[in-house]
Design a protein around this motif. Structure first.
Motif, PDB file in Angstrom:
ATOM      1  N   LEU C 174      36.631  37.929  35.402  1.00 18.07           N
ATOM      2  CA  LEU C 174      35.332  37.667  34.778  1.00 18.07           C
ATOM      3  C   LEU C 174      35.086  36.177  34.676  1.00 18.07           C
ATOM      4  CD1 LEU C 174      33.397  39.816  33.583  1.00 18.07           C
ATOM      5  CD2 LEU C 174      34.096  38.983  31.353  1.00 18.07           C
ATOM      6  N   VAL C 175      36.151  35.467  34.316  1.00 15.04           N
ATOM      7  CA  VAL C 175      36.011  34.007  34.179  1.00 15.04           C
ATOM      8  C   VAL C 175      35.633  33.397  35.529  1.00 15.04           C
ATOM      9  CG1 VAL C 175      37.267  31.876  33.710  1.00 15.04           C
ATOM     10  CG2 VAL C 175      37.570  33.861  32.230  1.00 15.04           C
ATOM     11  N   LEU C 176      36.239  33.898  36.611  1.00 13.89           N
ATOM     12  CA  LEU C 176      35.899  33.382  37.936  1.00 13.89           C
ATOM     13  C   LEU C 176      34.420  33.608  38.235  1.00 13.89           C
ATOM     14  CD1 LEU C 176      38.900  34.400  40.186  1.00 13.89           C
ATOM     15  CD2 LEU C 176      38.292  32.142  39.341  1.00 13.89           C
ATOM     16  N   VAL C 203      30.307  44.759  33.998  1.00 12.65           N
ATOM     17  CA  VAL C 203      30.722  46.032  34.564  1.00 12.65           C
ATOM     18  C   VAL C 203      30.202  46.178  36.005  1.00 12.65           C
ATOM     19  CG1 VAL C 203      28.752  47.323  33.671  1.00 12.65           C
ATOM     20  CG2 VAL C 203      30.904  48.498  34.103  1.00 12.65           C
ATOM     21  N   VAL C 204      29.104  45.500  36.308  1.00 11.36           N
ATOM     22  CA  VAL C 204      28.533  45.603  37.657  1.00 11.36           C
ATOM     23  C   VAL C 204      29.295  44.704  38.619  1.00 11.36           C
ATOM     24  CG1 VAL C 204      26.451  45.262  39.040  1.00 11.36           C
ATOM     25  CG2 VAL C 204      26.279  46.172  36.723  1.00 11.36           C
ATOM     26  N   VAL C 205      29.593  43.483  38.182  1.00  9.66           N
ATOM     27  CA  VAL C 205      30.266  42.551  39.095  1.00  9.66           C
ATOM     28  C   VAL C 205      31.776  42.749  39.086  1.00  9.66           C
ATOM     29  CG1 VAL C 205      28.444  40.836  39.024  1.00  9.66           C
ATOM     30  CG2 VAL C 205      30.268  40.769  37.307  1.00  9.66           C
ATOM     31  N   LEU C 413      42.126  40.103  40.706  1.00 10.02           N
ATOM     32  CA  LEU C 413      41.966  38.650  40.599  1.00 10.02           C
ATOM     33  C   LEU C 413      41.884  38.012  41.990  1.00 10.02           C
ATOM     34  CD1 LEU C 413      41.899  36.283  38.642  1.00 10.02           C
ATOM     35  CD2 LEU C 413      44.388  36.166  38.780  1.00 10.02           C
ATOM     36  N   VAL C 414      42.785  38.426  42.872  1.00  5.29           N
ATOM     37  CA  VAL C 414      42.821  37.842  44.215  1.00  5.29           C
ATOM     38  C   VAL C 414      41.523  38.150  44.971  1.00  5.29           C
ATOM     39  CG1 VAL C 414      43.973  37.980  46.453  1.00  5.29           C
ATOM     40  CG2 VAL C 414      45.322  37.860  44.360  1.00  5.29           C
ATOM     41  N   VAL C 415      41.106  39.407  44.913  1.00  7.29           N
ATOM     42  CA  VAL C 415      39.886  39.792  45.639  1.00  7.29           C
ATOM     43  C   VAL C 415      38.685  39.032  45.104  1.00  7.29           C
ATOM     44  CG1 VAL C 415      38.309  41.698  46.093  1.00  7.29           C
ATOM     45  CG2 VAL C 415      40.754  42.039  46.316  1.00  7.29           C
ATOM     46  N   THR C 416      38.605  38.970  43.755  1.00  3.70           N
ATOM     47  CA  THR C 416      37.488  38.244  43.155  1.00  3.70           C
ATOM     48  C   THR C 416      37.483  36.788  43.599  1.00  3.70           C
ATOM     49  OG1 THR C 416      37.813  39.635  41.229  1.00  3.70           O
ATOM     50  CG2 THR C 416      36.303  37.799  40.987  1.00  3.70           C
ATOM     51  N   ALA C 417      38.678  36.180  43.585  1.00  3.49           N
ATOM     52  CA  ALA C 417      38.780  34.775  43.979  1.00  3.49           C
ATOM     53  C   ALA C 417      38.307  34.594  45.419  1.00  3.49           C
ATOM     54  CB  ALA C 417      40.233  34.309  43.831  1.00  3.49           C
ATOM     55  N   LEU C 418      38.735  35.498  46.310  1.00  2.00           N
ATOM     56  CA  LEU C 418      38.327  35.405  47.719  1.00  2.00           C
ATOM     57  C   LEU C 418      36.806  35.523  47.849  1.00  2.00           C
ATOM     58  CD1 LEU C 418      41.067  37.483  49.563  1.00  2.00           C
ATOM     59  CD2 LEU C 418      40.659  35.020  49.676  1.00  2.00           C
ATOM     60  N   VAL C 419      36.252  36.534  47.141  1.00  2.00           N
ATOM     61  CA  VAL C 419      34.805  36.747  47.223  1.00  2.00           C
ATOM     62  C   VAL C 419      34.071  35.518  46.722  1.00  2.00           C
ATOM     63  CG1 VAL C 419      32.890  38.092  46.323  1.00  2.00           C
ATOM     64  CG2 VAL C 419      34.958  39.241  47.103  1.00  2.00           C
ATOM     65  N   MET C 420      34.536  34.978  45.578  1.00  2.19           N
ATOM     66  CA  MET C 420      33.858  33.812  45.003  1.00  2.19           C
ATOM     67  C   MET C 420      33.962  32.636  45.950  1.00  2.19           C
ATOM     68  SD  MET C 420      32.548  34.891  42.271  1.00  2.19           S
ATOM     69  CE  MET C 420      31.929  33.366  41.549  1.00  2.19           C
ATOM     70  N   ALA C 421      35.133  32.507  46.630  1.00  2.00           N
ATOM     71  CA  ALA C 421      35.300  31.383  47.541  1.00  2.00           C
ATOM     72  C   ALA C 421      34.349  31.521  48.725  1.00  2.00           C
ATOM     73  CB  ALA C 421      36.749  31.348  48.027  1.00  2.00           C
ATOM     74  N   ILE C 422      34.162  32.732  49.210  1.00  2.00           N
ATOM     75  CA  ILE C 422      33.297  32.945  50.375  1.00  2.00           C
ATOM     76  C   ILE C 422      31.826  32.759  49.995  1.00  2.00           C
ATOM     77  CG2 ILE C 422      32.492  34.666  52.028  1.00  2.00           C
ATOM     78  CD1 ILE C 422      35.422  35.829  51.770  1.00  2.00           C
TER      79      ILE C 422
END
Lengths: 168, 509, 423
Positions: C174-176, C203-205, C413-422
């Motif tokens: 969530l923080v990401l 809950v959506v993101v 966490l990893v998936v979120t980080a990847l998505v945010m990076a992209i």
């Protein structure tokens, strides 16, 4: 970890995917409980709960309630203090002291006749044992309440006129 | 010797044996009977013990038939059992069957025989039964119910043969026949309550025990009557810490099957008012924790100046008391209450159960004036154990100003003047050994719990031994008896006295 | 000075909210459990014959517990024993410091942010303080010197350690997404829309993160199906077994206070906090008059309907009990009719012509109401789940925490980080 004692079908292998992730099953469970909740909110009157002091369950004629002592025609106790009941009593809750009756035809009568209602298990063996139908459990009284243990030990006078409500 | 066959079993008995006894030996249980009693003459009136003897045309009653060599007897065949059932039914024709209010219920011959040999359906209606007097007081201790009587005449024969007083008899005939006393005569001898014991039904009941307790609720403890020097063997019937009656226990060497009425009522003292229940120090109730200090304060650390033993103590207590006194004199104190009239049967003039015990331990005895003289001759605190020596004014005077420790059971003159009063146990509340007038060592056992905070006397004496620091105080009654055994060397282990007692140096009757 | 006053006012708001909710939640728990199990539930205690469908019971319970004898074990550790309930309660209450319950409120020309302390590390604060509650539980279990309470304390510790991690990992995602540890930022960020139509709620993101988080919160609050520290079937009542009277009441209230925190956190992190979906604050302010008017009319109609329900009971149950309880439906009908009338009377004040200051107030009020409604719903979810699911076995609890939730949290966490990076 293995669960060999469990019935077939309850192991991990036999579960479907939805069942094994559990979450969907949780939602299904919530649906069931919500169904009960809503039905009971809408139909409060249909609940099986009995509102006890206002409504009372009707028991059969053979229900064994609080004891009473039967009376002779003159109002004295029919009991002859033979102590068959206290001998037979599995809870040992009957305490009788016999005494000489002035009438030699009666001969023996109970000077005191005490029942500890807290110890009594209401099995009715005392009325089975009684040779002269002196004790019965047919009052139908099942609400027995008092604010001290001593009051639950009821005496002869009480048992002879045992038609009060549950309060001792 | 006669050889006979009973129920197919061969048995050899001495000549002159009654067939009844032979049958009991052969069967392992007695024939059904009411009137037969081993200590009374044969009456042959109940007709219940009929057996079939081959060669005799009719059934014959076993109690009144002697054995003969070569007899073949049947006691269990159909003819005999049918006869027993019919005779029993006849006995019960006019019986009121008021078992619920009958004190005999539970130890009643009729009940037992009916469950064993009867079990028929009664043909006589309750209303057709002959009514007789109920609950008749016929003496100071006995009540007669004529309806329940089966006319076995045991009581009549007892009064004729054992006591020789002959108060009872059978009056009228047929179904009107009844036991009774002649006008103006009461069943008032010192053995009248034995008629209650031997009555097989509820016709004679004891006034003292009447309606007190149903007999099946009672628990039994074997004991010795403390009433006199005879030492009759008794059974204490008690329940929930209360003694209800004493019954004689069979001991052919001492009392046979009887005991006297005075002895039967000795248990009353156990539940009397005025029992000592708490230790008292200087007239104030204390507790056991403070007793040692209070006794030591009297100077008992250096030993008592005199120990007074009552002949009511058990042998173990006398022994410990002697040990406690050490060098100091021990005196056996007798009082006026310890003497009485002797009768010709069992009651002894010496009303103490253990005076021979004082002799066995070589403790000198004397009455009040002798004790007063002894007291004046000693210094230091005085330990009085049991009895009431201060009932004698001479002793009271001698004891004034002296420090007295009293171990007793009741409040009395001695407890009133004692500085420290320690509550001991009555005989029914403890175990011990009495020596009877014949020198027979007999053991009595505890029946009921002790009154209040009273303690077994040997424990109290052991504690006092600790105060004096004399020697190792015994930790158990067994240890006391072991010490006693080695001290007097009676020739047997006192921890394993035989059931019928033991006389050191052999039977001297 | 004004800041102090504002802060005190906000603390008071939260205190009243939590304590009020505790009473309501206890009622909801008992009544809800009863209805779910086809029972009637508490319905005896009354004030002058008015039973409020059992709402009088929590009040009666408070008085009962106040006057009960405080029985304490002899061999307790006195200081810890007395401290534990207070610690649990204090910790439960102090979590609220950083939770925003509204955007801002303009009072006398000042813009007052509707959060007690707007910490820039608010999320860390919550994680830190929430884990302190375990200390109270462990202290209670240890100090009572009873093996059952001790076992309860141990269970609480290991359970807390196990789920604290997956809880933290879930929040990291969530923080990401919202790029802040500050709770006001996270809530403000949830006011946007994603893909043009979905509210950008946590809950959506973060759907997986939400599931991880809600399960972890259930475990942290020691509520069924994770109430092993109490586990009455094995360890009697667990850590609070030896407590009675008001000390027990503190534990009891702390449990419900924790539920309220849990519900607040779920609402704040994953359901937009005070945000009303598709109704951002400027929109509310622009149409405040219309919204308020509709609201009043709605209230009036709803209250009238309820009053009619009560009136039906008046006719149906005439003299049913034969005592003061018979007055109950009459009072109910009258009360709801009055509310309906009051709402209609409010229309006379011309709410459609509300000014700009009033519009702001209305917006803040609506946001607070949205927040409270969400909290109540999730608190109800706690209760609902409790009366639906059986308790986990202890090995199942540990298995879930370490072998399932921890890897899932890391993956999230990893998936979120990847998505945010992209993106």
């Amino acid at each position: 970890m293995s669960f060999e004692g469990l019935p077939k079908g309850s192991g991990d292998k036999n579960r479907s995917f939805l069942e094994s992730i559990y979450l969907w099953e949780v939602v299904r469970g919530l649906r069931v409980t919500a169904g009960h909740l809503i039905r009971n909110i809408l139909h409060t009157d249909d609940m099986p709960t009995m509102q006890y002091p206002e409504e009372k369950r009707v028991y059969g004629d053979r229900f064994r309630g609080r004891h009473r002592l039967m009376q002779r025609d003159d109002g004295s106790a029919k009991c002859v203090a033979c102590q068959m009941c206290s001998t037979y009593c599995p809870a040992d809750c009957i305490e009788i002291v016999g005494a000489e009756h002035p009438d030699p035809k009666i001969e023996k009568y109970p000077l005191t006749f005490e029942i500890d209602l807290l110890r009594c298990v209401y099995c009715g063996l005392c009325e089975e044992a009684c040779p002269c139908d002196a004790i019965r459990l047919d009052t139908g009284i099942y609400e027995i309440a008092a604010d001290s243990r001593e009051k639950f030990v009821v005496d002869k006078e009480f048992l002879l006129n045992n038609d009060t409500d549950g309060t001792l | 010797m006669a050889k006979l066959t009973i129920d197919g079993k061969e048995i050899e008995v001495p000549d002159g044996t009654s067939l009844f006894d032979a049958c009991r030996d052969a069967r392992g249980e007695a024939l059904p009977h009411f009137c037969y009693h081993p200590d009374l003459s044969i009456a042959g009136v109940c007709r219940l013990c009929q057996v079939e003897v081959e060669g005799m045309p009719k059934l014959t009653i076993a109690c009144n038939t002697g054995v003969r060599d070569g007899m073949v007897v049947h006691t269990r065949n159909e003819r005999v059992t049918r006869a027993s059932t019919q005779i029993l039914e006849m006995h019960l024709i006019n019986h009121p069957v008021d078992c619920p209010i009958c004190d005999q219920a539970g130890e009643c011959g009729l009940q037992d025989q009916y469950m064993k040999y009867g079990l028929y359906d009664a043909e006589v209606e309750m209303d057709d039964k002959v009514n007789k007097a109920k609950a008749q007081v016929i003496g100071p201790h006995v009540i007669l119910d004529k309806e329940r009587c089966v006319l076995c005449t045991r009581c009549v024969r007892f009064c004729d043969e054992v006591t020789g007083t002959g108060e009872l008899g059978i009056f009228n005939r047929g179904n009107r026949a009844e036991i009774g006393t002649a006008p103006g005569v009461e069943l008032d001898n010192n053995y009248s309550m034995n008629t209650v014991d031997i009555c097989p039904v509820g016709a004679l009941t004891g006034r003292d025990f009447r309606f007190q307790k149903r007999v099946w609720m009672l628990k039994a403890a074997s004991s010795i009557c403390p009433g006199c020097a005879t030492g009759c063997n008794v059974r204490i019937d008690h329940e929930a810490g209360r003694i209800y009656r004493l019954k004689p226990r069979y001991n052919p060497e001492v009392n046979g099957r009887w005991m006297c009425d005075k002895g039967r009522l000795t248990y009353k003292a156990v539940h009397e008012d005025g029992r000592l229940g708490e230790p008292m120090v200087a007239g104030q109730p204390g507790n056991w924790a403070g007793v040692s200090g209070a006794v030591a304060d009297l100077g008992a650390k250096e030993g008592f100046g005199l120990a007074v033993a009552s002949p009511h103590l058990s042998l173990e207590e006398m022994y410990l008391l002697k040990k406690l006194a050490g060098e100091a004199p021990v005196h056996g104190g007798l009082t006026d209450a310890d003497r009485g009239e002797k009768d010709k049967l069992l009651l002894d003039a010496d009303r103490t159960p253990n005076r021979r015990g004082l002799g066995l331990l070589e403790i000198g005895q004397g009455d009040g004036s002798a004790l007063a003289a002894v007291i004046k001759g000693v210094t230091g605190p005085i330990l009085i154990h049991g009895g009431d020596p201060a009932a004698d004014p001479a002793v009271t005077e001698a004891l004034s100003g002296r420090d007295v420790v009293y171990i007793g059971t009741h409040e009395n003159a001695t407890s009133a003047l004692a500085a420290v009063v320690l509550p001991g146990a009555m005989w029914a509340e403890k175990a011990g050994i009495f020596v009877n007038r014949d020198g027979r060592l007999q053991e009595f056992r505890q029946a009921v719990a002790r009154h209040g905070n009273a303690r077994e006397d040997w424990r109290i004496l052991a504690e006092l031994l600790n105060v004096g620091g004399k020697e190792d105080a015994p930790g158990s009654l067994k240890a006391v008896r072991a010490g006693l055994t080695s001290s007097i060397d009676p020739g047997t282990d006192l921890n394993q006295l035989p059931e019928r007692g033991f006389v050191p140096g052999g039977e001297v009757r | 000075m004004t800041i102090v006053f504002d802060t005190l006012a906000k603390i008071a708001f939260f205190f009243v909210l939590i304590m009020g909710l505790v009473v309501v939640l206890i009622w909801m728990e008992r009544k809800g459990a009863a209805f779910i199990q086809d029972r009637t539930g508490p319905n005896r205690a009354s004030i002058g014959g008015v039973r409020l469908a059992g709402l009088v019971h929590p009040v009666a319970d408070v008085f009962k517990l106040l006057f009960k004898e405080d029985i304490t074990p002899d061999n307790r550790h006195k200081a810890l024993y007395n401290m534990a309930p207070w610690l649990v309660m204090t910790v439960a209450l102090s979590t609220y410091a950083v939770i925003p319950f509204g955007d801002f409120l303009t009072v006398a020309g000042r813009r007052v942010p509707l959060v007690v302390a707007d910490l820039n590390v608010g999320l860390l604060y919550i994680l830190a303080v929430a884990s302190l509650a375990t200390y109270g539980v462990v202290m209670a279990g240890w100090a009572a010197n009873n093996k059952f309470t001790f076992l309860g304390g141990i269970r609480a510790t290991s359970q807390m350690i196990s789920y604290e991690i997956s809880m933290g990992l879930a929040l990291m995602g969530l923080v990401l997404v919202f790029s802040s540890l500050r709770l006001t930022d996270i809530v403000a960020g949830q006011g946007d829309l994603v893909l043009g139509f979905l509210p950008k709620w946590g809950v959506v993101v973060q759907p997986l993160g939400f599931i991880l988080f809600i399960v972890a919160v259930f475990a942290e609050t020691n509520r069924n199906p994770f109430d092993l520290p109490e586990g009455e079937s094995e360890i009697v009542a667990g850590y609070h077994l030896e407590y009675s009277s008001m000390k027990f009441a503190l534990f009891f209230m702390a449990e419900y206070a924790h539920m309220v925190i849990g519900a607040s956190l779920i609402a704040t992190f994953y359901f937009g906090g005070y945000q009303i979906p598709w109704l951002p604050r400027p929109l509310i302010e622009a149409h405040a008059g219309l919204i308020l008017t509709l609201k009043l009319i709605g209230v009036a109609i709803a209250a009238l309907l309820i009053a009619m329900l009560f009136f039906r009971r008046v006719q149906k149950e005439k003299g049913k009990f034969g005592d003061a309880r018979d007055r109950e439906p009459v009072i109910g009908a009258g009360l709801w009719a009055l509310i309906s009338l009051g709402a209609l009377a409010g229309l006379a004040l011309k709410p459609w012509a509300i000014g700009p200051v009033g519009a702001e107030m209305v917006a803040s009020l609506f946001q607070i109401m949205a927040f409270v409604a969400k909290v109540v719903f999730f608190a109800w979810l706690f209760i609902w789940v409790r009366w639906t699911l059986p308790r986990f076995r202890y090995d199942q609890l540990m298995h879930l925490g370490w072998k399932v939730w921890l890897p899932l949290g890391l993956a999230n966490l990893v998936v979120t980080a990847l998505v945010m990076a992209i993106v």
